[in-house]
Design a protein around this motif. Structure first.
Motif: not given
Length: 544
Positions: A440-466
């Motif tokens: 899959k494409v990482p953060y596919s449910d977000m725009t690229p800018l939303q993903a960038a803000v999440g990575v910087v401000q909220k420590g957002l990372r893709p969810g590790i699959p089970p």
């Protein structure tokens, strides 16, 4: 339609020829129908040993190709060659992507000169023959090698090819350019202008429209240098050993298209290659500087897991980079075509990338745009790092601040324009592993800018699959740590991944052996049960 630009009068010494059609066939061929010529062409193909054309589907496709084109195409095209199949392929590519333009370029021989120099290679004839005016032009260009009427300067045979009319700089080099695209208003005029802007003289043109509204245009061009106008030629600038001879480069088909360049499959000196051709680049643009930077970096690296640089043309208007052709395509396309991968495949890919990146980092090269789309596979499934358009060499302090790359894979320090180094590539590598695990494409449910803000401000990372093994999950968490100094280097990552890869191969081999044993046991039990049933039935029959 046959166009001559401009007509050239035939000199008195031009050889006479029987009446010919513009495509090189005798006039009696014009009495044949398009269907008859198509069948004659299929019969010619059937005689070849290097081509399998016996299937009904292949024949139907060739007949459809002739049917879509006007009768004059069949009457003029050379059916003794494979040009028809080349035209069909270009049109098929244009139909597959109507927004693209498919083209092919090759040197051609207009006529056989009275004596051929020993170093002259064999060249194909044009697809549509050549007019008497074009033959006269070629003959006129050959006069430089003649002492007088009826005599030839034999001593020139031992000179370099630059003194012969065989496509060298001192004479006329003829090329055939074939273009296929969806039909558009004034297309022929626009193509003519484009070739003129490239410094090419159009000597002959054939334009055909198909019944499904596509266009096939074939040009014969040259780059004639008039020696009489320049008796003293200036010295040529020094040429690097990686600067390619553009006349030896043949472009076959478009593979991919980007904002600033297109990628094509082609051949260079007989080797299958990939060609990156820049679009509308000027000297003062950032794209041009990135092009020069990419050439500078690629010519310095040579590693099993880095796509091999072959050469480049840095002289306008033919700006391009030539590298080995990777028949397996990109990892991005592969995982979407094949679906979920085995763990051993994922780890093998990760090992290949880690080794290549370790090599680059040891040479102080940062890739800055590491993602599955920039990883290519050869026909042995070896993964190689490609696309060094935004790569840079670390100098001075060893840190950079420019924001570059692709947001969804970009390290937080790069997004924030903070100083960064090779650890930014490590962060992107962790996201690549997530790509391999999920397809899959990482953060596919977000725009690229939303993903960038999440990575910087909220420590957002893709969810590790089970289904991710704990050891690989721990490696990913370490590699995409928020602080660069907390991330391991590729020198550390490579042996860890190699160990996981070896363990996964052993486990998959054990599982396959167990599955094979279970299948064999089940088959034996089934056979035994069937035998017992048959024996009981036979006993009952005998009892009767």
């Amino acid at each position: 339609m046959l166009l001559l630009f401009p007509p050239q009068p035939a000199p008195p010494s031009a050889p006479s020829a029987p009446p010919m059609a513009s495509g090189g066939q005798h006039l009696y061929a014009r009495r044949k129908t398009k269907h008859e010529i198509c069948e004659a062409y299929l019969a010619q193909l059937a005689k070849r040993d290097d081509l399998d054309c016996s299937s009904p589907e292949f024949k139907a496709q060739v007949r459809a190709h002739f049917d879509r084109l006007p009768t004059r195409y069949a009457l003029d095209v050379n059916i003794q060659s494979l040009d028809v199949l080349s035209h069909k392929r270009l049109l098929d590519e244009a139909r597959a992507d109507p927004t693209a333009v498919s083209f092919a370029v090759r040197p051609v021989e207009i006529m056989q000169l009275p004596r051929v120099p020993r170093n002259r290679g064999h060249l194909p004839k044009p697809a549509f023959g050549s007019s008497p005016n074009l033959q006269a032009l070629a003959l006129e260009a050959a006069q430089a090698d003649w002492i007088g009427p009826g005599s030839y300067n034999a001593s020139q045979d031992d000179q370099s090819s630059s003194n012969h009319p065989d496509g060298s700089a001192d004479a006329v080099a003829f090329y055939e350019i074939t273009v296929a695209s969806i039909d558009q208003p004034k297309l022929l005029s626009r193509l003519s202008e484009a070739l003129s802007d490239l410094g090419l003289n159009i000597r002959e043109a054939h334009a055909f429209n198909t019944s499904d509204r596509f266009s096939l245009d074939v040009f014969v061009v040259d780059q004639l240098q008039q020696q009489s106008m320049a008796p003293t030629r200036p010295a040529s600038p020094a040429v690097d050993d990686w600067e390619i001879d553009i006349t030896q480069l043949q472009i076959d088909a478009k593979v991919a298209s980007g904002a600033f360049s297109n990628l094509y499959r082609g051949s260079y000196c007989g080797q299958e290659v990939a060609v990156k051709i820049l679009k509308d680049v000027q000297d003062d643009t950032s794209q041009y500087q990135e092009f020069l930077q990419e050439v500078s970096i690629m010519r310095k690296v040579r590693h099993k897991n880095v796509v091999q640089f072959i050469g480049a043309c840095t002289r306008k208007p033919n700006l391009c980079i030539v590298f080995e052709f990777m028949s397996g395509g990109s990892v991005y396309d592969y995982i979407r075509r094949e679906g979920p991968l085995h763990l051993s495949q994922i780890l093998k890919t990760a090992v290949d990338v880690s080794r290549g990146m370790d090599y680059l980092h040891q040479r102080k090269i940062i890739h800055r745009d590491l993602k599955a789309a920039n990883l290519l596979m050869d026909d042995h499934a070896i993964v190689k790092i490609a696309d060094f358009g935004v790569a840079r060499v670390i100098e001075g302090s060893g840190a950079m601040t420019a924001e570059t790359g692709t947001y969804r894979w970009m390290a937080p320090e790069v997004i924030e324009h903070k100083p960064y180094d090779t650890k930014a590539d490590v962060f992107s590598f962790a996201v690549v592993i997530w790509e391999l695990l999920t397809c899959k494409v990482p953060y596919s449910d977000m725009t690229p800018l939303q993903a960038a803000v999440g990575v910087v401000q909220k420590g957002l990372r893709p969810g590790i699959p089970p289904n991710c093994p704990p050891a690989l999950a721990d490696l990913m968490r370490a590699a995409w740590a928020q602080e660069p100094q907390a991330r391991p280097s590729f020198r550390d990552l490579t042996p860890r991944l190699q160990g996981m890869y070896e363990a996964s191969k052993q486990e998959e081999a054990r599982q396959q052996a167990a599955a094979a044993m279970a299948a064999s046991t089940a088959a034996m039990n089934k056979s035994s049960a069937a035998g017992s049933t048959a024996g009981g039935l036979l006993a009952k029959l005998r009892g009767r």
